[in-house]
Design an enzyme around this catalytic site. Structure first.
Site, mmCIF file in Angstrom:
data_model
loop_
_atom_site.group_PDB
_atom_site.id
_atom_site.type_symbol
_atom_site.label_atom_id
_atom_site.label_comp_id
_atom_site.label_asym_id
_atom_site.label_seq_id
_atom_site.Cartn_x
_atom_site.Cartn_y
_atom_site.Cartn_z
ATOM 1 N N GLU A 250 0.899 -1.128 -0.129
ATOM 2 C CA GLU A 250 -0.160 0.054 -0.147
ATOM 3 C C GLU A 250 0.669 1.464 0.376
ATOM 4 O O GLU A 250 1.908 1.274 0.901
ATOM 5 C CB GLU A 250 -0.732 0.447 1.198
ATOM 6 C CG GLU A 250 -1.566 -1.029 1.502
ATOM 7 C CD GLU A 250 -2.504 -1.043 2.735
ATOM 8 O OE1 GLU A 250 -2.038 -0.019 3.670
ATOM 9 O OE2 GLU A 250 -3.664 -2.180 2.925
ATOM 10 N N LYS A 252 2.798 4.150 0.941
ATOM 11 C CA LYS A 252 2.793 4.699 3.048
ATOM 12 C C LYS A 252 2.253 6.521 2.497
ATOM 13 O O LYS A 252 3.228 6.666 1.959
ATOM 14 C CB LYS A 252 4.044 4.607 3.385
ATOM 15 C CG LYS A 252 4.267 5.193 4.829
ATOM 16 C CD LYS A 252 5.130 4.616 5.471
ATOM 17 C CE LYS A 252 5.682 4.780 6.741
ATOM 18 N NZ LYS A 252 5.783 6.333 7.188
ATOM 19 N N ARG A 257 -2.582 9.717 10.928
ATOM 20 C CA ARG A 257 -3.912 8.522 11.150
ATOM 21 C C ARG A 257 -4.649 8.704 11.941
ATOM 22 O O ARG A 257 -4.763 9.412 13.017
ATOM 23 C CB ARG A 257 -3.282 7.570 11.906
ATOM 24 C CG ARG A 257 -3.193 5.397 11.822
ATOM 25 C CD ARG A 257 -2.361 5.236 12.148
ATOM 26 N NE ARG A 257 -3.013 3.831 12.410
ATOM 27 C CZ ARG A 257 -2.165 1.779 12.285
ATOM 28 N NH1 ARG A 257 -0.294 2.843 13.096
ATOM 29 N NH2 ARG A 257 -2.302 1.463 12.919
ATOM 30 N N ARG A 272 -3.230 8.711 16.210
ATOM 31 C CA ARG A 272 -2.125 7.127 16.160
ATOM 32 C C ARG A 272 -1.857 7.334 18.655
ATOM 33 O O ARG A 272 -1.100 6.198 18.501
ATOM 34 C CB ARG A 272 -0.576 7.526 15.987
ATOM 35 C CG ARG A 272 -0.546 6.627 16.027
ATOM 36 C CD ARG A 272 1.426 6.650 15.175
ATOM 37 N NE ARG A 272 2.235 6.230 16.047
ATOM 38 C CZ ARG A 272 3.097 5.936 15.710
ATOM 39 N NH1 ARG A 272 3.701 5.607 14.364
ATOM 40 N NH2 ARG A 272 4.822 5.243 16.194
ATOM 41 N N GLU A 302 -5.494 7.698 6.608
ATOM 42 C CA GLU A 302 -4.274 8.535 6.537
ATOM 43 C C GLU A 302 -5.278 9.866 6.126
ATOM 44 O O GLU A 302 -5.808 9.432 4.670
ATOM 45 C CB GLU A 302 -3.438 8.123 6.103
ATOM 46 C CG GLU A 302 -1.994 8.871 6.367
ATOM 47 C CD GLU A 302 -0.828 8.741 7.201
ATOM 48 O OE1 GLU A 302 -1.984 7.285 7.973
ATOM 49 O OE2 GLU A 302 -0.543 9.359 7.315
ATOM 50 N N PHE A 342 -7.594 2.605 5.130
ATOM 51 C CA PHE A 342 -6.627 1.622 4.644
ATOM 52 C C PHE A 342 -7.062 0.407 5.372
ATOM 53 O O PHE A 342 -6.630 -0.892 5.392
ATOM 54 C CB PHE A 342 -5.150 1.747 5.148
ATOM 55 C CG PHE A 342 -4.730 2.112 6.516
ATOM 56 C CD1 PHE A 342 -4.309 1.491 7.830
ATOM 57 C CD2 PHE A 342 -3.830 3.670 6.332
ATOM 58 C CE1 PHE A 342 -4.259 2.109 8.455
ATOM 59 C CE2 PHE A 342 -4.301 4.302 7.689
ATOM 60 C CZ PHE A 342 -3.738 3.012 9.065
ATOM 61 N N ARG A 417 4.383 -4.077 16.884
ATOM 62 C CA ARG A 417 4.646 -3.910 16.262
ATOM 63 C C ARG A 417 5.185 -5.082 15.527
ATOM 64 O O ARG A 417 6.450 -6.281 16.917
ATOM 65 C CB ARG A 417 6.219 -2.555 16.662
ATOM 66 C CG ARG A 417 6.810 -2.227 15.348
ATOM 67 C CD ARG A 417 8.046 -1.576 16.086
ATOM 68 N NE ARG A 417 7.633 0.281 16.555
ATOM 69 C CZ ARG A 417 7.015 0.581 15.605
ATOM 70 N NH1 ARG A 417 7.361 0.626 14.284
ATOM 71 N NH2 ARG A 417 6.594 1.992 16.434
ATOM 72 N N LYS A 423 7.610 -1.795 6.953
ATOM 73 C CA LYS A 423 7.240 0.310 6.431
ATOM 74 C C LYS A 423 9.046 -0.016 5.355
ATOM 75 O O LYS A 423 10.070 -0.291 5.759
ATOM 76 C CB LYS A 423 7.227 0.832 6.946
ATOM 77 C CG LYS A 423 8.168 1.063 7.962
ATOM 78 C CD LYS A 423 7.411 2.286 9.002
ATOM 79 C CE LYS A 423 8.641 2.157 9.907
ATOM 80 N NZ LYS A 423 7.984 3.696 11.958
HETATM 81 P P1 AMP Z 1 5.966 5.993 11.098
HETATM 82 O O1 AMP Z 1 5.437 6.807 11.861
HETATM 83 O O2 AMP Z 1 7.260 5.842 9.823
HETATM 84 O O3 AMP Z 1 6.457 4.233 12.314
HETATM 85 O O4 AMP Z 1 4.780 4.876 10.154
HETATM 86 C C1 AMP Z 1 3.587 4.725 10.859
HETATM 87 C C2 AMP Z 1 2.305 5.495 9.878
HETATM 88 O O5 AMP Z 1 2.656 5.113 8.408
HETATM 89 C C3 AMP Z 1 1.242 4.774 10.903
HETATM 90 O O6 AMP Z 1 1.126 5.463 11.723
HETATM 91 C C4 AMP Z 1 0.432 5.872 9.328
HETATM 92 O O7 AMP Z 1 -0.601 6.974 10.693
HETATM 93 C C5 AMP Z 1 1.184 5.532 8.374
HETATM 94 N N1 AMP Z 1 0.532 5.195 7.479
HETATM 95 C C6 AMP Z 1 0.333 6.133 5.627
HETATM 96 N N2 AMP Z 1 -0.016 5.053 4.703
HETATM 97 C C7 AMP Z 1 -0.097 3.750 5.520
HETATM 98 C C8 AMP Z 1 -0.392 2.521 5.692
HETATM 99 N N3 AMP Z 1 -0.894 2.328 4.179
HETATM 100 N N4 AMP Z 1 -1.127 1.999 5.992
HETATM 101 C C9 AMP Z 1 -1.041 2.016 8.165
HETATM 102 N N5 AMP Z 1 -0.507 3.192 7.860
HETATM 103 C C10 AMP Z 1 0.026 4.253 7.378
#
Ligand code: AMP
Length: 588
Positions: A250, A252, A257, A272, A302, A342, A417, A423
């Site tokens: 998907e 990102k 969130r 979040r 998102e 999502f 996690r 990611k």
């Molecule tokens: P990070 O903040 O770098 O740990 O990345 C996780 C965050 O990516 C999540 O908390 C969401 O806010 C965001 N996000 C963006 N696109 C997606 C997706 N397709 N699925 C899940 N989270 C996503």
């Protein structure tokens, strides 16, 4: 229940960092705690009054606490501040001051946990013109009846400086032991916590109804679920190795969130970190009921700022314009968004957590009707590196940060996690290969054009083991004038009289902040440092790690809490990774 019992337990817990000892103290405390008080104690242990999503914030400033100590002790505020600067924290200073109290009170009322809690609750709810004076009055009335140890903990709770170093898992271990005699039952409590986000309620239930009561916890509308998180991978190759076979990719998206709870016209949005953020998105509240075709649901999306003319995704930063109390309507039209769904966690009265990704995605597409505002996050099924590569390129071209890669046959793991979601971020334009999220701990006043702002910031990583924020660099580049203004507005209220005890820094800043705000930086290299405290002694004795040529990327990560910042472990991994690259190059 006497507050003295709690103060005594806090005192013992403060003096150890060993998890086993902490667990033991907690078990003893829980065994002494009446059922109707246990939830309050669990919140207080975490320095809270209610679960985060209820938004009950204590928020008492140091100056106000100083006034209250002065009122109750008869000692002038200047002297109290001097004592505070001399050592310890304000809680400790209060206990020293109250030992020398000149006024005596005749009518001493008992201090119970219930009374302290109720008073703190009243303080948190106070608003309006006279609220400051009322807060001083409430606090000093507690201090009047408290002994020095009790006073010190009351103040620490009020100021948010109670640091017992107790992780949620430790609380759950202790609850499992105290009420079921077996630590392994933590799993059951953990599940209940992950779906309810309310550790106090979990504690109350297990103490009243035992494990059976806790087993009945399920997903409930208007009570946020702890979000599922993703592990990081560095390359397409690593993602294929870890997920194997066929999986979903998907976009990102770089937004915020939102967990959307909806029943008819009633809509509540959680961030979040599970705060209620409904007021920043009146447009979601208004428009989402039209898109959702179910009686009730919990959906994850998102929210992303977009260019209305081209439909292009804009960086997270644009959303920050909505973080305001007033004139939000204007921000809504000036900074339009789309809501990109999502996941679905609950639908028509039933939990969807146990369904596989594939089933949830199908349900999501049945439940949400797409329009120009409510979208599904772009998704495709991939099977090898080149599929991932191609979709990654598309996603970057559309203005996204990279990809989320998800196993199609796995359930939604609330609060963890795990390895079901990965990611993969775009390679940043920096040699480190990744950006870092760092906590702003100090500031240096700007000169010239930057007068009236903090021209340079002192940043820290999070030391997970010690629960501290360790300095890693000063950053003074990458800031636009608008960034500097915005950062000043955010940081000024976080200035403290004295450096917060959780900050580890040898470098002296002009001002110290509460370690709360997270910003994103890139850098050219990580080097050993004699001054900075990040990963001290971990790579080399007597040396920490520092960032070379750090630069602010423009992203203020308000959705992250300080302990979501990059950890020393992550920095060590990056440091070792770069050494390996240098080594490999020198072999060629
Ligand atoms: P990070 O903040 O770098 O740990 O990345 C996780 C965050 O990516 C999540 O908390 C969401 O806010 C965001 N996000 C963006 N696109 C997606 C997706 N397709 N699925 C899940 N989270 C996503």
């Amino acid at each position: 229940m006497d507050f003295a019992v709690l103060a005594d337990a806090f005192d013992r817990m403060e003096s150890t960092k060993k998890r086993l000892e902490l667990t033991q103290y907690l078990v003893e405390l829980f065994e002494k705690t009446p059922q109707k008080v246990i939830s309050k104690i669990v919140y207080l242990l975490q320095g809270k009054l209610r679960p985060d999503f209820e938004g009950v914030e204590l928020g008492v400033a140091e100056k106000l606490a100083v006034r209250a100590i002065s009122k109750s002790s008869g000692i002038p505020t200047g002297k109290i501040e001097d004592e505070y600067k001399r050592g310890g924290d304000l809680g400790h200073a209060a206990s020293v001051i109250l030992e020398q109290k000149t006024q005596t009170t005749f009518l001493v009322e008992d201090i119970t946990v219930e009374r302290v809690y109720e008073t703190l609750f009243k303080i948190a709810k106070l608003e309006g013109a006279r609220s400051q004076d009322m807060k001083v009055k409430y606090i000093s009335s507690l201090l009047n009846d408290a002994n020095p140890l009790e006073a010190s903990f009351i103040l620490k709770i009020l100021l948010g400086t109670l640091r017992l170093g107790i992780a949620e898992n430790t609380v759950m271990d202790a609850l499992a032991i105290a009420f079921s005699g077996n630590k392994d039952n933590r799993r059951i409590l953990e599940h209940a916590y992950n779906v309810s986000s309310d550790l106090g309620r979990v504690a109350e239930t297990v103490s009243e109804k035992g494990l059976e009561g806790v087993e009945r916890f399920g997903v409930v509308l208007f009570n946020p679920v702890r979000p599922m998180l993703a592990d990081r991978v560095k390359s397409q190759k690593e993602s294929v190795e870890r997920l194997g076979g066929i999986f979903a990719a998907e976009y990102k998206l770089d937004g915020e969130r939102v967990q959307i709870h909806i029943r008819g016209e009633k809509v509540v949005l959680y961030s979040r970190s599970l705060e209620d953020i409904s007021s920043y998105y009146p447009d979601i509240i208004e428009r989402i009921p039209k898109a959702v075709q179910a009686e009730n649901a919990i959906l994850e999306a998102e929210a992303v700022a977009v260019n209305e003319n081209t439909g292009e995704f804009l960086p997270f930063q644009e959303l920050m314009h909505r973080r305001r109390k007033y004139k939000i309507e204007k921000a809504v039209t000036q900074y339009p968004i789309t809501v990109n769904f999502f996941d679905i966690l609950f639908c028509n009265g039933k939990s969807c957590l146990e369904l596989s990704y594939e089933e949830r995605r199908k349900k999501l597409e049945k439940t949400v009707k797409e329009d120009e505002y409510a979208r599904y996050i772009p998704m495709t099924i991939v099977k090898d590196e080149s599929d991932v590569e191609e979709f990654l390129e598309n996603s970057i071209n559309a203005g996204s940060e990279g990809l989320m890669l998800k196993m199609t046959d796995k359930p939604y793991q609330a609060g963890s996690r795990g390895s079901y979601w990965l990611k993969l971020k775009r390679e940043y334009q920096n040699e480190l290969g990744d950006s870092l999220d760092l906590v702003v701990i100090g500031g240096f006043f700007g000169k010239g054009r930057r007068t009236g702002s903090y021209g340079t910031l002192l940043l820290a990583t999070y030391d997970e083991d010690a629960d501290l924020f360790t300095s890693i660099c000063k950053v003074g580049t990458g800031f636009s004038d608008e960034d500097l203004d915005q950062l000043y507005q955010i940081l000024q209220p976080k200035v403290t009289i004295k450096k917060n005890p959780r900050i580890e820094s040898e470098m002296e800043a002009d001002v110290w902040f509460e370690p709360e705000l997270v910003i994103e930086v890139v850098a050219s290299e990580i080097t050993l440092s004699p001054i900075h405290k990040a990963a001290m002694d971990k790579v080399r004795k007597g040396a920490g790690l520092a960032l070379r040529f750090p630069k602010f990327t423009g992203k203020i990560r308000t959705e992250k809490m300080a302990d979501d910042a990059s950890t020393n472990e992550e920095v060590i991994t990056l440091y070792r990774g770069q050494k390996k690259v240098a080594h490999d190059k020198s072999l060629v």
